[in-house]
Design a protein around this motif. Structure first.
Motif, PDB file in Angstrom:
ATOM      1  N   CYS A  38       0.749   7.096  -5.093  1.00 17.73           N
ATOM      2  CA  CYS A  38      -0.095   7.861  -4.185  1.00 17.73           C
ATOM      3  C   CYS A  38      -0.349   9.253  -4.765  1.00 17.73           C
ATOM      4  O   CYS A  38       0.498   9.806  -5.474  1.00 17.73           O
ATOM      5  CB  CYS A  38       0.626   7.998  -2.837  1.00 17.73           C
ATOM      6  N   SER A 148      -4.261  -1.241   0.383  1.00 17.97           N
ATOM      7  CA  SER A 148      -4.753   0.119   0.665  1.00 17.97           C
ATOM      8  C   SER A 148      -4.459   0.559   2.096  1.00 17.97           C
ATOM      9  O   SER A 148      -4.481   1.746   2.407  1.00 17.97           O
ATOM     10  CB  SER A 148      -6.263   0.194   0.406  1.00 17.97           C
ATOM     11  N   ASP A 151      -1.466   3.118   3.252  1.00 13.44           N
ATOM     12  CA  ASP A 151      -1.598   4.569   3.320  1.00 13.44           C
ATOM     13  C   ASP A 151      -3.039   5.022   3.236  1.00 13.44           C
ATOM     14  O   ASP A 151      -3.641   5.415   4.246  1.00 13.44           O
ATOM     15  CB  ASP A 151      -0.754   5.235   2.228  1.00 13.44           C
ATOM     16  N   VAL A 152      -3.639   4.956   2.050  1.00 17.88           N
ATOM     17  CA  VAL A 152      -4.896   5.678   1.830  1.00 17.88           C
ATOM     18  C   VAL A 152      -6.027   5.313   2.791  1.00 17.88           C
ATOM     19  O   VAL A 152      -6.719   6.191   3.299  1.00 17.88           O
ATOM     20  CB  VAL A 152      -5.396   5.567   0.378  1.00 17.88           C
ATOM     21  N   THR A 155      -5.098   6.549   6.218  1.00 20.13           N
ATOM     22  CA  THR A 155      -5.118   8.012   6.245  1.00 20.13           C
ATOM     23  C   THR A 155      -6.553   8.534   6.269  1.00 20.13           C
ATOM     24  O   THR A 155      -6.875   9.468   7.000  1.00 20.13           O
ATOM     25  CB  THR A 155      -4.319   8.561   5.051  1.00 20.13           C
ATOM     26  N   GLY A 156      -7.425   7.925   5.491  1.00 26.39           N
ATOM     27  CA  GLY A 156      -8.837   8.319   5.550  1.00 26.39           C
ATOM     28  C   GLY A 156      -9.415   8.059   6.937  1.00 26.39           C
ATOM     29  O   GLY A 156     -10.192   8.861   7.463  1.00 26.39           O
ATOM     30  N   VAL A 179      -7.879   9.104  -0.899  1.00 25.86           N
ATOM     31  CA  VAL A 179      -7.950   9.299   0.555  1.00 25.86           C
ATOM     32  C   VAL A 179      -9.331   9.798   0.970  1.00 25.86           C
ATOM     33  O   VAL A 179      -9.912   9.326   1.951  1.00 25.86           O
ATOM     34  CB  VAL A 179      -6.845  10.268   1.041  1.00 25.86           C
ATOM     35  N   CYS A 182     -11.639   6.935   0.819  1.00 28.86           N
ATOM     36  CA  CYS A 182     -11.425   6.054   1.971  1.00 28.86           C
ATOM     37  C   CYS A 182     -11.970   6.713   3.244  1.00 28.86           C
ATOM     38  O   CYS A 182     -12.399   6.016   4.173  1.00 28.86           O
ATOM     39  CB  CYS A 182      -9.941   5.738   2.134  1.00 28.86           C
ATOM     40  N   ALA A 230      -9.168  16.208   2.712  1.00 33.24           N
ATOM     41  CA  ALA A 230      -8.251  15.226   2.132  1.00 33.24           C
ATOM     42  C   ALA A 230      -7.667  15.733   0.824  1.00 33.24           C
ATOM     43  O   ALA A 230      -7.572  14.989  -0.149  1.00 33.24           O
ATOM     44  CB  ALA A 230      -8.985  13.905   1.911  1.00 33.24           C
TER      45      ALA A 230
END
Lengths: 332, 332
Positions: A38, A148, A151-152, A155-156, A179, A182, A230
């Motif tokens: 990450c 994905s 997290d990413v 999170t996005g 992020v 995303c 981000a």
């Protein structure tokens, strides 16, 4: 088993560590099939975020359940599962409200005493509150999109939700990492009509366009209702606030490194700008986003531009640190 | 006519100034019947907020229309009216959305070249977009409650809205000035079940209890979904953020004096705390709050604990500065 540890700044190693085992009746042990590196791991790699020498690292993984404790009800050995980047008990007030990241029994993969995601297996506390089961017949081409969601992509999505992205609205994204990209995809999914990506790197802005960005600009624009931050630096926050339209909102998910100097409170006051977001409760978003991935309607996998094995993890960190790679996927 | 001017720190005078006259077809001239001194005027009085020597001051007033320009359609000479603390054109994108404070043609009473509210009369630009007509037969006992809608009650309401106060929820209020107390009243009106006032001064906490505070505590508490910040110092912001429950929101309306040091972005990130609010678009709230005042259901008038004439305005500033008075009403 073998797992990634961080010995110090720029010193990532793959070492032999104790095999994980069940400790509590709510635990599961998961054999990792896919993990990733990450952008936030780089803060530790660069020595900005402190780590104990020898601490495990990695907080995004999916795999196959190997063993479960007596109290685990939702998953069984042999099940394919994905974990969000924190574990959580799933039953407290916060978890019930969907704010899994504030669970008082929660923790972050790799924190001292726990396994990290970048290793062959992980002991998962509170397996029922943490893991999400995947279809047994998950097609190979959906493994990266699903990964994905650890997290990413979640999170996005959190940034877009916190910024109040609305159908037909205009959104700007500060940060061209995985992020931020995303976030573009999340804004598109939530119905934004115009999505402005702030970025200069052609390989990244190409993904942004693929994800739905309608405009790519190298410098700050102006007057956007919803801005996704981000990055996590003071400068990125300063940019995000300054390009938000009066009455609009910044959704921030960049882990703050530095102080509050980028939060221009007087400007926010005069222009009624809302600042929301924080550490993404990815576990809350997983079922909804997973359904879209399985339906073939959501594919964040272009953020993985490097695929490596466990032995190449140190090289993966270097490649991301030097911006030669956007995000590395680790397969086992 | 006579009006209040500020000559320098601690130097407030009532002086002879030019009579206001119509300058543009959208202007009105209003003869002031009631005005007040705001806690935010004290920042200028104390020399913290810069003013040009001789600048007018005061931004809360109601009165009677004396003259209108050719284009004014909503009010006529003889009408009783109230003004919010900024003027606005009423037709731009922001005004249409209710964010009157971001109107590009807007301005603040007392800014260089304009009349202030603490004087016998005021030229009102964009009268149609700014003034709100009051009933001709407004009872005398409703004059003070209505006057509070020019700023403090609308501002307290904005804090409550920005903090996401919900029916049955728990709210904390940081700041025991007139705005903080109106925030209590606003939270009560919006259906909050538990309202915690942070304060030590008995005369003020007595009003808080009258307005609906269920708890009065001298020190910070913990874990409240919605926190109203009505001070504007770094310390008040720090307190507000620290007592917000994870996933909750701070609604801030205290004019920020100082920097962003009170905005602990890392704490906000870890706990998903939203920061919203800013300068209150009081004009947007006026119709709704006025209806409640006229119906006898909303009475913020206990915040006026001192009634003075124009000549006593300098004493009113001193009394508020020394905290001998909570808020002074000026009658003409």
């Amino acid at each position: 088993m073998r797992a990634t540890v961080i010995r110090g700044p720029q010193d990532i190693r793959v070492e032999e560590v104790p095999d994980p085992a069940l400790r509590h009746p709510g635990d599961a042990v998961v054999r990792v099939t896919h993990a990733c590196i990450c952008g936030s791991d780089l803060w530790a790699y660069r020595g900005v975020a402190a780590r104990e020498p020898g601490q495990r690292i990695g907080h995004e993984f999916m795999g196959v359940v190997e063993a479960v404790g007596a109290e685990v009800a939702s998953v069984a050995p042999g099940d394919r599962v994905i974990a969000p980047f924190v574990w959580s008990d799933g039953v407290c007030g916060y978890c019930t409200e969907g704010l899994f990241t504030s669970c008082p029994h929660g923790g972050f993969w790799g924190q001292p005493g726990s396994d990290g995601g970048q290793g062959e297996a992980v002991r998962v506390p509170f397996a029922d509150g943490t893991l999400v089961r995947l279809p047994a017949d998950l097609p190979a081409e959906l493994e990266a999109p699903v990964l994905s969601l650890a997290d990413v992509m979640g999170t996005g999505h959190h940034a877009a939700v916190a910024a109040g992205v609305r159908r037909g609205g205009t959104v700007a994204v500060v940060g061209d990492g995985a992020v931020g990209l995303c976030g573009v995809l999340a804004a598109k999914r939530l119905g934004a009509e115009r999505i402005v990506m702030l970025g200069r790197h052609e390989d990244r802005t190409a993904i942004a366009r693929k994800f739905g960005a309608t405009d790519v600009v190298p410098e700050r624009g102006e007057g956007v209702q919803a801005v996704l931050e981000a990055v996590g630096t003071e400068d990125a926050m300063r940019t995000a606030i300054s390009i938000t339209r009066d009455g609009g909102a910044v959704g921030y998910v960049g882990v703050p490194h530095g102080g509050s100097a980028g939060v221009d409170i007087r400007q926010m006051f005069d222009r009624n700008i809302t600042l929301g977001g924080g550490v993404a409760p990815v576990r809350a978003y997983l079922p909804e986003l997973l359904a879209d991935v399985l339906a073939g309607e959501l594919d964040p996998s272009p953020v993985f531009d490097l695929v490596i094995g466990l032995d190449q993890v140190p090289d993966g960190y270097a490649a991301m640190d030097e911006r030669r790679a956007l995000k590395a996927m680790i397969t086992f």
